[in-house]
Design a protein around this motif. Structure first.
Motif, PDB file in Angstrom:
ATOM      1  N   ALA A  88       0.827  -1.209   0.000  1.00 57.08           N
ATOM      2  CA  ALA A  88       0.000   0.000   0.000  1.00 57.08           C
ATOM      3  C   ALA A  88       0.859   1.257   0.000  1.00 57.08           C
ATOM      4  O   ALA A  88       0.478   2.280  -0.572  1.00 57.08           O
ATOM      5  CB  ALA A  88      -0.949  -0.008   1.201  1.00 57.08           C
ATOM      6  N   ALA A  89       2.057   1.199   0.611  1.00 59.10           N
ATOM      7  CA  ALA A  89       2.942   2.371   0.660  1.00 59.10           C
ATOM      8  C   ALA A  89       3.253   2.857  -0.757  1.00 59.10           C
ATOM      9  O   ALA A  89       3.247   4.067  -1.023  1.00 59.10           O
ATOM     10  CB  ALA A  89       4.233   2.039   1.408  1.00 59.10           C
ATOM     11  N   GLU A  90       3.510   1.916  -1.689  1.00 53.36           N
ATOM     12  CA  GLU A  90       3.779   2.333  -3.066  1.00 53.36           C
ATOM     13  C   GLU A  90       2.494   2.540  -3.868  1.00 53.36           C
ATOM     14  O   GLU A  90       2.396   3.479  -4.649  1.00 53.36           O
ATOM     15  CB  GLU A  90       4.637   1.287  -3.792  1.00 53.36           C
ATOM     16  CG  GLU A  90       6.106   1.412  -3.491  1.00 53.36           C
ATOM     17  CD  GLU A  90       6.628   0.196  -2.725  1.00 53.36           C
ATOM     18  OE1 GLU A  90       7.799   0.200  -2.380  1.00 53.36           O
ATOM     19  OE2 GLU A  90       5.855  -0.742  -2.489  1.00 53.36           O
ATOM     20  N   LEU A  91       1.529   1.656  -3.646  1.00 47.62           N
ATOM     21  CA  LEU A  91       0.333   1.706  -4.500  1.00 47.62           C
ATOM     22  C   LEU A  91      -0.555   2.900  -4.169  1.00 47.62           C
ATOM     23  O   LEU A  91      -1.307   3.363  -5.027  1.00 47.62           O
ATOM     24  CB  LEU A  91      -0.438   0.382  -4.388  1.00 47.62           C
ATOM     25  CG  LEU A  91       0.323  -0.841  -4.922  1.00 47.62           C
ATOM     26  CD1 LEU A  91      -0.489  -2.111  -4.712  1.00 47.62           C
ATOM     27  CD2 LEU A  91       0.674  -0.663  -6.399  1.00 47.62           C
ATOM     28  N   ASP A  92      -0.491   3.408  -2.940  1.00 44.70           N
ATOM     29  CA  ASP A  92      -1.278   4.585  -2.570  1.00 44.70           C
ATOM     30  C   ASP A  92      -0.439   5.860  -2.644  1.00 44.70           C
ATOM     31  O   ASP A  92      -0.879   6.929  -2.219  1.00 44.70           O
ATOM     32  CB  ASP A  92      -1.839   4.440  -1.140  1.00 44.70           C
ATOM     33  CG  ASP A  92      -2.723   3.198  -0.993  1.00 44.70           C
ATOM     34  OD1 ASP A  92      -3.206   2.701  -2.024  1.00 44.70           O
ATOM     35  OD2 ASP A  92      -2.924   2.744   0.145  1.00 44.70           O
ATOM     36  N   GLY A  93       0.795   5.751  -3.154  1.00 46.37           N
ATOM     37  CA  GLY A  93       1.703   6.899  -3.211  1.00 46.37           C
ATOM     38  C   GLY A  93       1.361   7.856  -4.338  1.00 46.37           C
ATOM     39  O   GLY A  93       0.305   7.759  -4.955  1.00 46.37           O
ATOM     40  N   PRO A  94       2.295   8.811  -4.615  1.00 43.43           N
ATOM     41  CA  PRO A  94       2.045   9.790  -5.675  1.00 43.43           C
ATOM     42  C   PRO A  94       2.307   9.187  -7.058  1.00 43.43           C
ATOM     43  O   PRO A  94       2.921   8.128  -7.167  1.00 43.43           O
ATOM     44  CB  PRO A  94       3.070  10.887  -5.378  1.00 43.43           C
ATOM     45  CG  PRO A  94       4.203  10.180  -4.701  1.00 43.43           C
ATOM     46  CD  PRO A  94       3.604   9.006  -3.981  1.00 43.43           C
TER      47      PRO A  94
END
Lengths: 189, 189
Positions: free
Chosen positions: B66-72
């Motif tokens: 989620a850290a990457e997939l919800d990132g900018p």
């Protein structure tokens, strides 16, 4: 089938079902209907027999892959035919599953045919992708070696997802997804 | 860390290294520095502890994804960041490797968190891909669910190819290949 042949075929089945560690010499003898003396007459032991069995499984995989990859059609069509070929998904890949067996990885004689099979497959796909790039079917920006690895990984990972789901559905999805990406890339060429 | 916590963390490590079948209650107790009485005070046994360990590993995987997939960034940029994230390739995926363990697949309590993790991951990727299609970053012909399965399969299969090669190189190739195909598909949108 003669006894040596039955021993190799039984070992192939057992390696696929149970892996190397889970396959005993006794189970091989029982499935082949061969005695212990007969097994040691033809082979030095389980490892020797497993090398023969893995080599034969690897040869089969190459022969079947070549049937689609050397067939008619453009590069993308041949790779799509290879991806779409019917597979025994929930049993897994008879070569790929060997990578989960620490005893196979620790033994160079058992490990080598596994490495060689994937090297051959990635190389064959890369040369088809390079042709497709040369003829303009695929865009110049697509790296053949990287794309080939992604195609092979999609199949191997599809087996993992199918086992996780207890269903072949995610395997079929992943195959359609890889073909969809290759076709979209064609549109960009 | 208290004892229950040390037991769960030790079980997570051992499941990753040796799988469920290869992990004994004694090995867990030794790694956690806990006695048998203490283990059975906190947990009903190895299965109960493994369920807690697998759930925690699955939660971690989701949090990191989620850290990457919800990132900018755009959808394709976020998926590329997720694919490129550094992984302990030769150790394998701590969730995916459980699918190779027949005892995990045979036990619904152990199997469920594995299934749920991949369902969540494929679903999250599919919703990002659907957004990218809606905004015109990706072509309308690309099916979000199929493409999501191909992306997850590329990672899982990349681990298999890395073990077959005894090197992380084919994993890195497969990741670059998947990103290359997504970028080529962008060009076709």
């Amino acid at each position: 089938m003669d006894t040596a042949e039955r021993l190799v075929e039984s070992t192939r089945e057992l390696l696929w079902e149970r892996g190397y560690t889970g396959t005993s010499p006794r189970a091989i003898q029982e499935r082949a209907g061969a005695g212990q003396g007969s097994m040691y007459h033809h082979f030095r032991g389980k490892q020797d027999l497993a090398v023969a069995a893995i080599r034969r499984t690897a040869d089969d995989l190459r022969t079947r892959a070549a049937a689609e990859l050397d067939g008619p059609g453009t590069g993308v069509e041949r790779i799509a035919a290879y991806l779409r070929r019917d597979r025994d998904v929930l049993r897994g890949c008879p070569v790929g599953r060997l990578t989960q067996d620490p005893d196979v990885l620790a033994d160079p004689a058992l490990h080598a045919p596994v490495t060689e099979t994937f090297d051959w497959l990635c190389g064959r796909l890369a040369s088809i992708l390079a042709e497709s790039r040369a003829t303009g079917e695929l865009p110049a920006a697509l790296d053949p070696d990287d794309t080939a690895a992604a195609v092979v990984a999609t199949l191997q990972g599809g087996y993992v997802l199918a086992r996780a789901a207890g269903s072949r559905e995610p395997f079929d999805r992943a195959v359609r997804g890889a073909i969809g990406l290759l076709n979209a890339a064609k549109g960009a060429a």
